[in-house]
Design a protein around this motif. Sequence first.
Motif, PDB file in Angstrom:
ATOM      1  N   GLN A  52       0.849  -1.185   0.000  1.00 18.08           N
ATOM      2  CA  GLN A  52       0.000   0.000   0.000  1.00 18.08           C
ATOM      3  C   GLN A  52       0.890   1.242   0.000  1.00 18.08           C
ATOM      4  OE1 GLN A  52      -3.415  -0.265  -0.337  1.00 18.08           O
ATOM      5  NE2 GLN A  52      -2.781  -2.390  -0.614  1.00 18.08           N
ATOM      6  N   PRO A  53       0.477   2.312  -0.679  1.00 11.54           N
ATOM      7  CA  PRO A  53       1.310   3.513  -0.769  1.00 11.54           C
ATOM      8  C   PRO A  53       1.766   4.034   0.591  1.00 11.54           C
ATOM      9  CG  PRO A  53      -0.482   3.654  -2.330  1.00 11.54           C
ATOM     10  CD  PRO A  53      -0.741   2.420  -1.501  1.00 11.54           C
ATOM     11  N   LEU A  54       3.023   4.420   0.644  1.00  8.63           N
ATOM     12  CA  LEU A  54       3.747   4.995   1.780  1.00  8.63           C
ATOM     13  C   LEU A  54       4.154   3.972   2.833  1.00  8.63           C
ATOM     14  CD1 LEU A  54       2.126   8.489   2.409  1.00  8.63           C
ATOM     15  CD2 LEU A  54       3.896   7.814   0.781  1.00  8.63           C
ATOM     16  N   THR A  55       3.874   2.692   2.624  1.00  2.00           N
ATOM     17  CA  THR A  55       4.338   1.682   3.570  1.00  2.00           C
ATOM     18  C   THR A  55       5.864   1.718   3.647  1.00  2.00           C
ATOM     19  OG1 THR A  55       2.448   0.266   3.040  1.00  2.00           O
ATOM     20  CG2 THR A  55       4.308  -0.772   4.145  1.00  2.00           C
ATOM     21  N   LEU A  56       6.385   1.668   4.858  1.00  2.00           N
ATOM     22  CA  LEU A  56       7.827   1.699   5.101  1.00  2.00           C
ATOM     23  C   LEU A  56       8.337   0.261   5.229  1.00  2.00           C
ATOM     24  CD1 LEU A  56       7.844   4.597   7.717  1.00  2.00           C
ATOM     25  CD2 LEU A  56       8.367   4.753   5.284  1.00  2.00           C
ATOM     26  N   LEU A  57       9.241  -0.121   4.344  1.00  2.00           N
ATOM     27  CA  LEU A  57       9.648  -1.517   4.238  1.00  2.00           C
ATOM     28  C   LEU A  57      11.147  -1.717   4.461  1.00  2.00           C
ATOM     29  CD1 LEU A  57       7.731  -2.566   0.982  1.00  2.00           C
ATOM     30  CD2 LEU A  57       7.053  -3.054   3.349  1.00  2.00           C
ATOM     31  N   ASP A  58      11.477  -2.823   5.117  1.00  2.64           N
ATOM     32  CA  ASP A  58      12.812  -3.393   5.056  1.00  2.64           C
ATOM     33  C   ASP A  58      12.805  -4.410   3.923  1.00  2.64           C
ATOM     34  OD1 ASP A  58      14.422  -2.173   7.033  1.00  2.64           O
ATOM     35  OD2 ASP A  58      13.425  -3.319   8.603  1.00  2.64           O
ATOM     36  N   LEU A  59      13.751  -4.272   3.004  1.00  4.14           N
ATOM     37  CA  LEU A  59      13.727  -5.077   1.785  1.00  4.14           C
ATOM     38  C   LEU A  59      15.040  -5.813   1.566  1.00  4.14           C
ATOM     39  CD1 LEU A  59      12.241  -2.343  -0.565  1.00  4.14           C
ATOM     40  CD2 LEU A  59      11.030  -4.425   0.114  1.00  4.14           C
ATOM     41  N   GLU A  60      14.930  -6.996   0.987  1.00  3.84           N
ATOM     42  CA  GLU A  60      16.052  -7.659   0.345  1.00  3.84           C
ATOM     43  C   GLU A  60      15.649  -7.828  -1.115  1.00  3.84           C
ATOM     44  OE1 GLU A  60      17.466 -11.207   2.180  1.00  3.84           O
ATOM     45  OE2 GLU A  60      17.577 -10.311   4.177  1.00  3.84           O
ATOM     46  N   VAL A  61      16.437  -7.255  -2.011  1.00  2.96           N
ATOM     47  CA  VAL A  61      16.033  -7.200  -3.419  1.00  2.96           C
ATOM     48  C   VAL A  61      17.173  -7.648  -4.326  1.00  2.96           C
ATOM     49  CG1 VAL A  61      14.412  -5.315  -2.991  1.00  2.96           C
ATOM     50  CG2 VAL A  61      16.759  -4.772  -3.660  1.00  2.96           C
ATOM     51  N   TYR A  79       7.606  -0.063  10.164  1.00  4.67           N
ATOM     52  CA  TYR A  79       6.873   0.942  10.940  1.00  4.67           C
ATOM     53  C   TYR A  79       5.404   0.868  10.534  1.00  4.67           C
ATOM     54  CZ  TYR A  79       5.318   5.374  12.922  1.00  4.67           C
ATOM     55  OH  TYR A  79       4.637   6.335  13.637  1.00  4.67           O
ATOM     56  N   PRO A  80       4.605   0.060  11.213  1.00  5.23           N
ATOM     57  CA  PRO A  80       3.172  -0.020  10.873  1.00  5.23           C
ATOM     58  C   PRO A  80       2.466   1.286  11.231  1.00  5.23           C
ATOM     59  CG  PRO A  80       3.891  -1.883  12.227  1.00  5.23           C
ATOM     60  CD  PRO A  80       4.974  -0.860  12.296  1.00  5.23           C
ATOM     61  N   TYR A  81       1.770   1.866  10.273  1.00  5.69           N
ATOM     62  CA  TYR A  81       1.024   3.097  10.537  1.00  5.69           C
ATOM     63  C   TYR A  81      -0.158   2.810  11.458  1.00  5.69           C
ATOM     64  CZ  TYR A  81       3.641   5.310   6.746  1.00  5.69           C
ATOM     65  OH  TYR A  81       4.632   5.822   5.949  1.00  5.69           O
ATOM     66  N   ARG A  82      -0.352   3.704  12.398  1.00  7.65           N
ATOM     67  CA  ARG A  82      -1.438   3.554  13.365  1.00  7.65           C
ATOM     68  C   ARG A  82      -2.588   4.539  13.124  1.00  7.65           C
ATOM     69  NH1 ARG A  82       3.415   2.577  15.554  1.00  7.65           N
ATOM     70  NH2 ARG A  82       3.699   0.730  16.871  1.00  7.65           N
ATOM     71  N   LYS A  83      -2.276   5.679  12.532  1.00  7.70           N
ATOM     72  CA  LYS A  83      -3.300   6.698  12.343  1.00  7.70           C
ATOM     73  C   LYS A  83      -3.649   6.925  10.876  1.00  7.70           C
ATOM     74  CE  LYS A  83      -4.554  11.457  13.476  1.00  7.70           C
ATOM     75  NZ  LYS A  83      -4.179  12.707  14.196  1.00  7.70           N
ATOM     76  N   ILE A  84      -2.646   6.962  10.019  1.00 11.44           N
ATOM     77  CA  ILE A  84      -2.882   7.308   8.612  1.00 11.44           C
ATOM     78  C   ILE A  84      -3.988   6.472   7.966  1.00 11.44           C
ATOM     79  CG2 ILE A  84      -1.842   7.218   6.300  1.00 11.44           C
ATOM     80  CD1 ILE A  84       0.710   8.316   7.510  1.00 11.44           C
ATOM     81  N   PRO A  85      -4.042   5.151   8.169  1.00  6.86           N
ATOM     82  CA  PRO A  85      -5.082   4.380   7.480  1.00  6.86           C
ATOM     83  C   PRO A  85      -6.495   4.619   8.010  1.00  6.86           C
ATOM     84  CG  PRO A  85      -3.246   2.980   8.169  1.00  6.86           C
ATOM     85  CD  PRO A  85      -3.103   4.271   8.895  1.00  6.86           C
ATOM     86  N   PHE A  86      -6.618   5.188   9.207  1.00  6.69           N
ATOM     87  CA  PHE A  86      -7.928   5.242   9.876  1.00  6.69           C
ATOM     88  C   PHE A  86      -8.453   6.663  10.094  1.00  6.69           C
ATOM     89  CE2 PHE A  86      -5.368   1.655  11.514  1.00  6.69           C
ATOM     90  CZ  PHE A  86      -6.073   0.625  10.908  1.00  6.69           C
ATOM     91  N   ASP A  87      -7.595   7.659   9.997  1.00 14.29           N
ATOM     92  CA  ASP A  87      -7.998   9.048  10.183  1.00 14.29           C
ATOM     93  C   ASP A  87      -8.169   9.695   8.814  1.00 14.29           C
ATOM     94  OD1 ASP A  87      -8.155  11.581  11.977  1.00 14.29           O
ATOM     95  OD2 ASP A  87      -6.637  12.086  10.470  1.00 14.29           O
ATOM     96  N   ILE A  88      -9.336  10.245   8.537  1.00 13.24           N
ATOM     97  CA  ILE A  88      -9.630  10.712   7.177  1.00 13.24           C
ATOM     98  C   ILE A  88      -8.755  11.882   6.763  1.00 13.24           C
ATOM     99  CG2 ILE A  88     -11.519  12.239   7.926  1.00 13.24           C
ATOM    100  CD1 ILE A  88     -12.925  11.450   5.259  1.00 13.24           C
ATOM    101  N   ALA A  89      -8.449  12.774   7.701  1.00  8.68           N
ATOM    102  CA  ALA A  89      -7.594  13.906   7.353  1.00  8.68           C
ATOM    103  C   ALA A  89      -6.176  13.433   7.033  1.00  8.68           C
ATOM    104  CB  ALA A  89      -7.574  14.927   8.481  1.00  8.68           C
ATOM    105  N   LEU A 118      11.709  11.955   3.910  1.00  6.22           N
ATOM    106  CA  LEU A 118      10.412  11.330   3.631  1.00  6.22           C
ATOM    107  C   LEU A 118      10.006  10.395   4.772  1.00  6.22           C
ATOM    108  CD1 LEU A 118      10.928  10.446  -0.145  1.00  6.22           C
ATOM    109  CD2 LEU A 118       9.649  12.384   0.795  1.00  6.22           C
ATOM    110  N   GLU A 119      10.921   9.570   5.201  1.00 10.74           N
ATOM    111  CA  GLU A 119      10.663   8.598   6.261  1.00 10.74           C
ATOM    112  C   GLU A 119      10.211   9.297   7.545  1.00 10.74           C
ATOM    113  OE1 GLU A 119      13.299   4.929   8.047  1.00 10.74           O
ATOM    114  OE2 GLU A 119      14.271   6.893   7.815  1.00 10.74           O
ATOM    115  N   GLU A 120      10.938  10.310   7.962  1.00 11.37           N
ATOM    116  CA  GLU A 120      10.611  11.022   9.191  1.00 11.37           C
ATOM    117  C   GLU A 120       9.309  11.805   9.064  1.00 11.37           C
ATOM    118  OE1 GLU A 120      14.053  13.382   9.978  1.00 11.37           O
ATOM    119  OE2 GLU A 120      15.348  11.629  10.275  1.00 11.37           O
ATOM    120  N   SER A 121       9.089  12.417   7.906  1.00 12.63           N
ATOM    121  CA  SER A 121       7.877  13.200   7.704  1.00 12.63           C
ATOM    122  C   SER A 121       6.628  12.345   7.831  1.00 12.63           C
ATOM    123  CB  SER A 121       7.907  13.882   6.328  1.00 12.63           C
ATOM    124  OG  SER A 121       8.918  14.863   6.258  1.00 12.63           O
ATOM    125  N   PHE A 122       6.636  11.161   7.215  1.00 13.59           N
ATOM    126  CA  PHE A 122       5.443  10.323   7.251  1.00 13.59           C
ATOM    127  C   PHE A 122       5.220   9.707   8.630  1.00 13.59           C
ATOM    128  CE2 PHE A 122       6.297  10.138   2.559  1.00 13.59           C
ATOM    129  CZ  PHE A 122       5.295  11.043   2.254  1.00 13.59           C
TER     130      PHE A 122
END
Length: 228
Positions: A52-61, A79-89, A118-122
Amino acid sequence: MLNKTKGIVIQYMKYRESSLLVTIYTAEFGISSYVENGVRSAKAKHKIALFQPLTLLDLEVYHKPGKGLHRISEAKCYYPYRKIPFDIASSSIALFLTEVLSKVLREEEANPVLFSFLEESFQILDQGQGHLENFHLQFLWRLSEFLGFHAGQVGEFLEQLREAGVPGMGDLDAITVQTLFNADYGDGVGVNRVQRAAILRALIYYYGLHMESFGELRSLQVLQEVLS
């Protein structure tokens, strides 16, 4: 070669019957595209929620320079988002900024300072502390510095818009705008709804002046309705 990197999902699109093409801004390789096979099947190694957009991932690619598409070996949300997916604003601001990032992130090389911004802002947006109704305005102003067309001072920013014939720029008070842009995320700044809309319009015009392919933002109307 298998490489480890952090990444921020920008967007994905369906590919064939059960796969995805995922665009990720990575700490090590800049903007990169990955094929994720079978993600929409019941036995998928990585679930679609990870992309999902803006998800913060640790990756092996598996990343090969000069190749257009790469592959993901391992992906985990750190870093699982706690507010962004559920708060409309918060979710409306996130949707809008995701669309902006999809248009402006083009460099296929590492930029650790931009990635950290970007990471810190989100994470700040997700924590939702203080007044975040101006978050997107401050974000766009700061992002322009990484993109190479930051005006430095608000007076120069407004002057460029006036010279380009952008309507309504005479109604913006430079001191108010400068105070807003200098404030930290979440600080209370005396900007009302009309001023906020005018500043956003100015920033969008400004991005359009410096990036020919910027175009229209489909999420803008939703953002304006939510924050009105």
